[in-house]
Design a protein around this motif. Structure first.
Motif, PDB file in Angstrom:
ATOM      1  N   GLY A 282       0.825  -1.203   0.000  1.00  8.46           N
ATOM      2  CA  GLY A 282       0.000   0.000   0.000  1.00  8.46           C
ATOM      3  C   GLY A 282       0.857   1.249   0.000  1.00  8.46           C
ATOM      4  O   GLY A 282       2.083   1.192   0.115  1.00  8.46           O
ATOM      5  N   ASP A 283       0.212   2.406  -0.107  1.00  7.78           N
ATOM      6  CA  ASP A 283       0.930   3.672  -0.171  1.00  7.78           C
ATOM      7  C   ASP A 283       1.744   3.927   1.088  1.00  7.78           C
ATOM      8  O   ASP A 283       2.848   4.485   1.016  1.00  7.78           O
ATOM      9  CB  ASP A 283      -0.050   4.827  -0.397  1.00  7.78           C
ATOM     10  N   GLY A 284       1.206   3.542   2.231  1.00  7.49           N
ATOM     11  CA  GLY A 284       1.922   3.745   3.485  1.00  7.49           C
ATOM     12  C   GLY A 284       3.238   2.984   3.515  1.00  7.49           C
ATOM     13  O   GLY A 284       4.252   3.500   4.003  1.00  7.49           O
ATOM     14  N   LEU A 285       3.243   1.767   2.994  1.00  7.26           N
ATOM     15  CA  LEU A 285       4.471   0.976   2.941  1.00  7.26           C
ATOM     16  C   LEU A 285       5.497   1.637   2.028  1.00  7.26           C
ATOM     17  O   LEU A 285       6.682   1.736   2.381  1.00  7.26           O
ATOM     18  CB  LEU A 285       4.169  -0.438   2.447  1.00  7.26           C
ATOM     19  N   TYR A 286       5.064   2.109   0.862  1.00  6.25           N
ATOM     20  CA  TYR A 286       6.008   2.725  -0.064  1.00  6.25           C
ATOM     21  C   TYR A 286       6.610   4.005   0.527  1.00  6.25           C
ATOM     22  O   TYR A 286       7.792   4.298   0.331  1.00  6.25           O
ATOM     23  CB  TYR A 286       5.316   3.020  -1.400  1.00  6.25           C
ATOM     24  N   SER A 287       5.806   4.753   1.241  1.00  6.04           N
ATOM     25  CA  SER A 287       6.313   5.957   1.900  1.00  6.04           C
ATOM     26  C   SER A 287       7.333   5.596   2.978  1.00  6.04           C
ATOM     27  O   SER A 287       8.376   6.249   3.101  1.00  6.04           O
ATOM     28  CB  SER A 287       5.146   6.742   2.512  1.00  6.04           C
ATOM     29  N   PHE A 288       7.034   4.536   3.726  1.00  7.37           N
ATOM     30  CA  PHE A 288       7.958   4.059   4.763  1.00  7.37           C
ATOM     31  C   PHE A 288       9.284   3.631   4.143  1.00  7.37           C
ATOM     32  O   PHE A 288      10.365   3.994   4.639  1.00  7.37           O
ATOM     33  CB  PHE A 288       7.318   2.891   5.518  1.00  7.37           C
ATOM     34  N   LEU A 289       9.221   2.868   3.058  1.00  3.40           N
ATOM     35  CA  LEU A 289      10.443   2.373   2.425  1.00  3.40           C
ATOM     36  C   LEU A 289      11.286   3.519   1.871  1.00  3.40           C
ATOM     37  O   LEU A 289      12.526   3.488   1.945  1.00  3.40           O
ATOM     38  CB  LEU A 289      10.102   1.394   1.309  1.00  3.40           C
ATOM     39  N   ASP A 290      10.633   4.525   1.339  1.00  2.00           N
ATOM     40  CA  ASP A 290      11.372   5.682   0.821  1.00  2.00           C
ATOM     41  C   ASP A 290      12.124   6.374   1.955  1.00  2.00           C
ATOM     42  O   ASP A 290      13.313   6.699   1.812  1.00  2.00           O
ATOM     43  CB  ASP A 290      10.395   6.651   0.155  1.00  2.00           C
ATOM     44  N   SER A 291      11.450   6.585   3.079  1.00  2.00           N
ATOM     45  CA  SER A 291      12.092   7.247   4.226  1.00  2.00           C
ATOM     46  C   SER A 291      13.155   6.360   4.854  1.00  2.00           C
ATOM     47  O   SER A 291      14.222   6.841   5.264  1.00  2.00           O
ATOM     48  CB  SER A 291      11.039   7.622   5.273  1.00  2.00           C
ATOM     49  N   LEU A 292      12.885   5.068   4.930  1.00  2.00           N
ATOM     50  CA  LEU A 292      13.861   4.142   5.501  1.00  2.00           C
ATOM     51  C   LEU A 292      15.133   4.124   4.662  1.00  2.00           C
ATOM     52  O   LEU A 292      16.258   4.124   5.189  1.00  2.00           O
ATOM     53  CB  LEU A 292      13.267   2.735   5.596  1.00  2.00           C
ATOM     54  N   GLY A 293      14.970   4.101   3.341  1.00  2.00           N
ATOM     55  CA  GLY A 293      16.126   4.108   2.456  1.00  2.00           C
ATOM     56  C   GLY A 293      16.992   5.337   2.671  1.00  2.00           C
ATOM     57  O   GLY A 293      18.234   5.246   2.724  1.00  2.00           O
ATOM     58  N   LYS A 294      16.367   6.492   2.828  1.00  2.00           N
ATOM     59  CA  LYS A 294      17.123   7.718   3.069  1.00  2.00           C
ATOM     60  C   LYS A 294      17.855   7.655   4.402  1.00  2.00           C
ATOM     61  O   LYS A 294      18.994   8.130   4.529  1.00  2.00           O
ATOM     62  CB  LYS A 294      16.184   8.920   3.034  1.00  2.00           C
ATOM     63  N   GLY A 295      17.208   7.049   5.401  1.00  2.00           N
ATOM     64  CA  GLY A 295      17.846   6.921   6.708  1.00  2.00           C
ATOM     65  C   GLY A 295      19.056   6.002   6.666  1.00  2.00           C
ATOM     66  O   GLY A 295      20.108   6.315   7.245  1.00  2.00           O
TER      67      GLY A 295
END
Length: 494
Positions: A282-295
């Motif tokens: 879902g969209d929430g997962l994709y947003s999480f993965l984007d932020s996690l990758g940056k971290g």
């Protein structure tokens, strides 16, 4: 052998274990107060080693001084915790069922029960915790509290640190007037030395924190004895974390920052490192993965504990990332040098994860795999496919928890500790902590390696029937001279 410490021979180990058995018999004659003072003296002597101990441990393990300072405090704190437990006394689980000679058709005997120590305990020091799980760590503290002598095999990766802690314990033995061989210390890197320690006739139990291969080897050595003994091995765990949809939709960035820190804490060299993450697509997962990758990208590599762990991390992470269907989300932007670990997170579908057992294996280091599940049914199937764990975590809102009751019911069957809205890294030392779990996280899921209940690994129940009062252990005598809580004829009394 590294650090110029002599490898203990089989004959020397035989002598050490015989000395431990003699010390066991003498230790039974010491009072609760004497044992408590001894544990407190060990804590004080470790603290008296000062910054030199921290510096040596940092040199040997590459761990930073602030981390080691906290770990030393945890080590001395748990020694004092067990001293307090001894003085309180109810840990022996004393129970008394008094006689009833008039009961028909058969008279009832007087029956009394308490926990009693097993005998000499062998402890194998852990590589990733040079203080808290090693020479004077939780296994040693709980075994000494239980009334058992301890023989520690120093971990070769921090042998000099172990030797320094041993010197502190020796001082405490003298100042507390304890039996001279109540604690002994050996070095060894060979399989033969570990096997000899486990299979010595006098060894009554074994404590181990480390790899699955090592823990199972010790269990096999025990099974080959004429009299098998319990082996309490804490082994691999990937500590699955479930991110539920509502919290991902509302808190993706905050969750990502929290988990980027947890995955890479100590360069991932914690047995509770979150090595597996699960979420529904879902969209929430994709947003999480984007932020996690940056971290993850912003976190610099750092040296691992030793070259062996680094080599294993390189091998296991490369194998996992080479599997069909596994996609790298992000790696650290800084190139790793020497024995530094490269922080990495990856993504795989639920279907691929279920079909590939290699992806279920622990990658010990700053690595985590996110499993993208198509729906709740697939998420539950993935979670059920994961073997026993030390921890499992669920991140969710109240709405999430209400909507995923089947998931919440499943979690306790997987792990020894179930966390809500937190990170699994960090193990509180307290009465209620469980640091254990179903196989292969540990070899016996009924016990914990952390907290006061850790003492129960080193004891067994003994029953006294119609024993004269003066011959009973103090904990079971009518007058209750220890003043402890006891279950007397189905009522808790002092």
């Amino acid at each position: 052998m590294a650090n110029n410490f002599k490898e203990a021979s089989v004959d020397e180990i035989t002598q050490v274990m015989q000395q431990a058995q003699t010390a066991f018999e003498a230790y039974q004659q010491t009072s609760i107060e004497q044992k408590s003072v001894f544990l407190e003296a060990i804590a004080a002597e470790i603290e008296a080693l000062g910054d030199g101990l921290l510096q040596k441990a940092s040199e040997e393990t590459n761990l930073p001084i602030p981390r080691l300072t906290g770990e030393r405090a945890r080590t001395t704190g748990q020694l004092r915790m067990f001293a307090t437990m001894l003085r309180e006394g109810s840990w022996v689980e004393a129970s008394i069922d008094t006689a009833n000679p008039d009961r028909a058709p058969l008279p009832k005997p007087d029956v009394r029960k308490m926990l009693t120590p097993l005998g000499p305990v062998v402890v194998f020091g852990a590589s990733n915790f040079p203080f808290a799980y090693s020479t004077a760590g939780g296994d040693t503290a709980s075994a000494l509290a239980a009334g058992c002598p301890v023989v520690v095999k120093a971990h070769p990766a921090h042998a000099e640190t172990s030797e320094m802690v041993y010197s502190a314990i020796k001082k405490a033995i003298v100042s507390s007037n304890m039996p001279g061989h109540i604690f002994q210390h050996v070095h060894g890197t060979s399989f033969e030395s570990g096997k000899a320690l486990v299979q010595a006739d006098e060894t009554a139990a074994v404590g181990f924190t480390g790899s699955t291969v090592g823990g199972l080897a010790l269990l096999q050595y025990s099974s080959q004895r004429k009299k098998p003994i319990p082996v309490f091995s804490e082994m691999g765990s990937i500590n699955p974390v479930v991110f539920l949809p509502d919290t991902l939709n509302k808190n993706a960035a905050d969750l990502a920052a929290q988990y980027a820190g947890s995955i890479t804490l100590g360069m991932g060299q914690f047995c509770t490192n979150p090595g597996l993450m699960l979420a529904i697509e879902g969209d929430g997962l994709y947003s999480f993965l984007d932020s996690l990758g940056k971290g993850i990208e912003a976190i610099k590599p750092a040296k691992m504990l030793h070259a062996g762990i680094h080599t294993a991390y390189q091998k296991k992470s490369h194998e996992a990332l080479a599997q069909d269907g596994v996609k790298v989300i992000q790696k650290s932007a800084v190139e790793a040098q020497d024995i530094e670990a490269l922080p990495t997170v990856a993504l795989v579908s639920g279907k691929t994860f279920l079909a590939n057992p290699l992806l279920h294996e622990e990658v010990f280091g700053p690595y985590s795999l996110m499993v993208n599940c198509k729906d709740e049914q697939e998420l539950l199937k993935v979670l059920k496919s994961v073997s026993g764990q030390l921890t499992t975590t669920v991140m969710g809102t109240d709405e999430d928890f209400a909507a995923h009751k089947a998931l919440l019911q499943l979690l306790p069957s997987i792990a020894g500790r179930v966390l809500f809205n937190g990170v699994p890294t960090g193990v509180e030392v307290c009465h209620s902590m469980v640091h254990g779990g179903p196989f292969p996280a540990t070899t016996d899921s009924r016990f914990t390696a952390v907290g006061t209940n850790a003492v129960k690994r080193w004891v067994r129940p003994v029953c006294y029937q119609n024993c004269p009062d003066g011959l009973l252990p103090l904990a079971l005598q009518n007058a209750n001279p220890l003043g402890i809580w006891r279950l007397v004829d189905n009522e808790w009394k002092k």
